[in-house]
Motif scaffolding. Structure first.
Motif, PDB file in Angstrom:
ATOM      1  N   THR A  88     -17.312  47.271   4.172  1.00 48.85           N
ATOM      2  CA  THR A  88     -17.445  46.337   5.282  1.00 48.85           C
ATOM      3  C   THR A  88     -17.612  44.930   4.737  1.00 48.85           C
ATOM      4  O   THR A  88     -18.459  44.687   3.877  1.00 48.85           O
ATOM      5  CB  THR A  88     -18.651  46.698   6.161  1.00 48.85           C
ATOM      6  OG1 THR A  88     -18.501  48.032   6.651  1.00 48.85           O
ATOM      7  CG2 THR A  88     -18.780  45.743   7.336  1.00 48.85           C
ATOM      8  N   THR A  89     -16.812  44.007   5.222  1.00 49.12           N
ATOM      9  CA  THR A  89     -16.865  42.628   4.760  1.00 49.12           C
ATOM     10  C   THR A  89     -17.963  41.864   5.498  1.00 49.12           C
ATOM     11  O   THR A  89     -18.472  42.329   6.529  1.00 49.12           O
ATOM     12  CB  THR A  89     -15.516  41.923   4.994  1.00 49.12           C
ATOM     13  OG1 THR A  89     -15.328  41.749   6.416  1.00 49.12           O
ATOM     14  CG2 THR A  89     -14.363  42.744   4.430  1.00 49.12           C
ATOM     15  N   PRO A  90     -18.337  40.686   5.013  1.00 47.02           N
ATOM     16  CA  PRO A  90     -19.361  39.893   5.702  1.00 47.02           C
ATOM     17  C   PRO A  90     -19.007  39.569   7.149  1.00 47.02           C
ATOM     18  O   PRO A  90     -19.896  39.392   7.990  1.00 47.02           O
ATOM     19  CB  PRO A  90     -19.438  38.624   4.855  1.00 47.02           C
ATOM     20  CG  PRO A  90     -19.037  39.066   3.486  1.00 47.02           C
ATOM     21  CD  PRO A  90     -17.970  40.085   3.717  1.00 47.02           C
ATOM     22  N   SER A  91     -17.715  39.508   7.483  1.00 55.03           N
ATOM     23  CA  SER A  91     -17.306  39.203   8.855  1.00 55.03           C
ATOM     24  C   SER A  91     -17.308  40.428   9.761  1.00 55.03           C
ATOM     25  O   SER A  91     -17.043  40.332  10.961  1.00 55.03           O
ATOM     26  CB  SER A  91     -15.902  38.582   8.854  1.00 55.03           C
ATOM     27  OG  SER A  91     -14.937  39.518   8.386  1.00 55.03           O
ATOM     28  N   GLY A  92     -17.600  41.608   9.170  1.00 51.32           N
ATOM     29  CA  GLY A  92     -17.673  42.829   9.958  1.00 51.32           C
ATOM     30  C   GLY A  92     -16.401  43.649   9.981  1.00 51.32           C
ATOM     31  O   GLY A  92     -16.362  44.729  10.581  1.00 51.32           O
ATOM     32  N   THR A  93     -15.345  43.176   9.332  1.00 48.97           N
ATOM     33  CA  THR A  93     -14.112  43.946   9.251  1.00 48.97           C
ATOM     34  C   THR A  93     -14.206  44.956   8.099  1.00 48.97           C
ATOM     35  O   THR A  93     -15.154  44.922   7.309  1.00 48.97           O
ATOM     36  CB  THR A  93     -12.904  43.026   9.032  1.00 48.97           C
ATOM     37  OG1 THR A  93     -13.072  42.325   7.791  1.00 48.97           O
ATOM     38  CG2 THR A  93     -12.786  42.027  10.174  1.00 48.97           C
ATOM     39  N   THR A  94     -13.219  45.819   8.002  1.00 57.61           N
ATOM     40  CA  THR A  94     -13.205  46.829   6.936  1.00 57.61           C
ATOM     41  C   THR A  94     -12.119  46.503   5.924  1.00 57.61           C
ATOM     42  O   THR A  94     -10.946  46.334   6.298  1.00 57.61           O
ATOM     43  CB  THR A  94     -12.971  48.235   7.508  1.00 57.61           C
ATOM     44  OG1 THR A  94     -14.043  48.573   8.388  1.00 57.61           O
ATOM     45  CG2 THR A  94     -12.901  49.270   6.388  1.00 57.61           C
ATOM     46  N   ASP A  95     -12.502  46.408   4.670  1.00 57.95           N
ATOM     47  CA  ASP A  95     -11.540  46.295   3.583  1.00 57.95           C
ATOM     48  C   ASP A  95     -11.279  47.705   3.070  1.00 57.95           C
ATOM     49  O   ASP A  95     -12.215  48.412   2.670  1.00 57.95           O
ATOM     50  CB  ASP A  95     -12.090  45.405   2.465  1.00 57.95           C
ATOM     51  CG  ASP A  95     -11.086  45.179   1.360  1.00 57.95           C
ATOM     52  OD1 ASP A  95     -10.833  46.133   0.591  1.00 57.95           O
ATOM     53  OD2 ASP A  95     -10.554  44.064   1.250  1.00 57.95           O
ATOM     54  N   ARG A  96     -10.021  48.123   3.065  1.00 57.13           N
ATOM     55  CA  ARG A  96      -9.696  49.517   2.757  1.00 57.13           C
ATOM     56  C   ARG A  96      -9.820  49.850   1.271  1.00 57.13           C
ATOM     57  O   ARG A  96      -9.815  51.025   0.898  1.00 57.13           O
ATOM     58  CB  ARG A  96      -8.280  49.821   3.235  1.00 57.13           C
ATOM     59  CG  ARG A  96      -8.116  49.688   4.754  1.00 57.13           C
ATOM     60  CD  ARG A  96      -6.690  49.939   5.191  1.00 57.13           C
ATOM     61  NE  ARG A  96      -6.268  51.303   4.854  1.00 57.13           N
ATOM     62  CZ  ARG A  96      -5.041  51.758   5.078  1.00 57.13           C
ATOM     63  NH1 ARG A  96      -4.119  50.955   5.615  1.00 57.13           N
ATOM     64  NH2 ARG A  96      -4.727  52.992   4.763  1.00 57.13           N
ATOM     65  N   GLY A  97      -9.930  48.851   0.412  1.00 59.84           N
ATOM     66  CA  GLY A  97     -10.055  49.145  -1.005  1.00 59.84           C
ATOM     67  C   GLY A  97      -8.778  49.752  -1.558  1.00 59.84           C
ATOM     68  O   GLY A  97      -7.681  49.372  -1.187  1.00 59.84           O
ATOM     69  N   GLY A  98      -8.955  50.719  -2.482  1.00 63.70           N
ATOM     70  CA  GLY A  98      -7.797  51.381  -3.058  1.00 63.70           C
ATOM     71  C   GLY A  98      -7.825  51.368  -4.571  1.00 63.70           C
ATOM     72  O   GLY A  98      -8.803  50.925  -5.193  1.00 63.70           O
ATOM     73  N   ALA A  99      -6.758  51.864  -5.166  1.00 66.57           N
ATOM     74  CA  ALA A  99      -6.673  51.981  -6.621  1.00 66.57           C
ATOM     75  C   ALA A  99      -6.376  50.632  -7.261  1.00 66.57           C
ATOM     76  O   ALA A  99      -5.909  49.699  -6.620  1.00 66.57           O
ATOM     77  CB  ALA A  99      -5.589  52.997  -6.992  1.00 66.57           C
TER      78      ALA A  99
END
Length: 329
Positions: free
Chosen positions: A99-110
């Protein structure tokens, strides 16, 4: 410590230290999808140094702070020995969704840079990334920024160590002759950030300097009587609590005092310092990747509360080179 000053004075000090502190509820942020707790009596702490200069009124041109240094401290059952595993910031890892500071989701990954986890999602993302990488649950989180690091070293009266050769690094501003020095906060920060003039000029040589500095610091603290002096300990606690961010379980003075008391028997002679076993990335010469077999040996040893075997570091780029021999306690 608070008991010694007694009564109303203790309450005032507790309030003062509490108002200094910042903490993050990492347990709530990460939920239940985490590794199991450490073996009875053992403890894992993620130590993170951020390049934020927020406490110094400075910034990095509006860029988010990054994790400049990351170490997993595994304290063995009995609290007399520990292993310190440095994770190179240029390591490519699989980052979990954060979860980013703005409340969105960063999916990450390899193939994500390890030190980007903190920039993307702060302490919770950094902890989640380390837990995914290691399979170890982080019992605690302690973060210190540049300004806080310098102030703590100055409060301690500096750190004494010996350089076996001159170290001069224009990027960090460090300029030391060979010999014994008592480094102030600015010089100490310069030492732990020096990389251009040691080893291969990259992060791995700098990590060796950082580990040597930690051992010198432990030697000095354990021999200075600091933990037996309520006055000096209070001064240090006041400085430290203004400079660090912790998990919520450590977010009060009493918890920090208990942790300090738990670790007071730890000396540099009982510290095994190593770098996460890494090798060159085949696609990018400026990045490294964990060595699968050797990294597994490290994390499995710590999960079983055992010393890390020598075979785990024999092929690693991280524990080769001579940068660490430039500094002795």
């Amino acid at each position: 410590m608070l008991v010694l000053v007694g009564g109303a004075g203790a309450a005032a000090i507790a309030f003062r230290l509490s108002s200094n502190m910042q903490s993050v509820d990492i347990d709530s942020a990460l939920g239940g999808d985490r590794p199991p707790a450490a073996a009875d009596g053992a403890m894992n702490i993620l130590l993170l140094g951020s390049d934020s200069r927020a406490g110094d009124g400075a910034s990095r041109s509006g860029e988010p702070a990054r994790s400049d240094t990351a170490m997993v401290l595994h304290v063995y059952r009995g609290r007399q020995k520990a292993a310190l595993v440095s994770i190179p910031r240029d390591t490519l890892v699989t980052r979990p969704a954060c979860t980013t500071p703005s409340g969105t989701t960063d999916r990450g990954g390899a193939r994500q840079m390890f030190n980007a986890s903190y920039s993307v999602g702060g302490p919770a993302c950094a902890v989640s990334t380390v837990e995914r990488l290691s399979g170890l649950r982080m019992d605690h989180y302690v973060e210190l920024d540049f300004t806080g690091f310098k102030k703590i070293i100055d409060t301690l009266g500096g750190v004494t160590l010996t350089t076996t050769k001159p170290i001069k690094d224009a990027a960090s501003g460090l300029d030391l002759t060979a010999g014994t020095h008592t480094l102030n906060g600015t010089q100490s920060l310069g030492l732990v950030r020096t990389r251009k003039s040691v080893g291969d000029g990259g992060d791995l040589g700098r990590i060796q300097l950082q580990q040597a500095f930690v051992k010198a610091l432990l030697t000095q603290v354990s021999g200075s009587g600091l933990l037996r002096s309520p006055t000096r300990l209070l001064t240090l606690a006041d400085t430290a609590t203004k400079s660090m961010t912790t998990d919520s379980a450590l977010g009060n003075p009493a918890a920090l005092v208990r942790l300090a008391s738990t670790l007071k028997g730890l000396a540099s002679s009982g510290l095994q310092a190593l770098t996460l076993p890494v090798g060159p990335d085949a696609q990018d010469p400026n990045r490294v990747v964990p060595l699968a077999t050797e990294s597994r040996q490290v994390w499995e040893a710590l999960r079983d509360d055992q010393p890390v075997p020598r075979s785990a570091t024999e092929r690693s780029m991280g524990d080769k080179g001579t940068a660490g021999s430039l500094v002795t306690p």
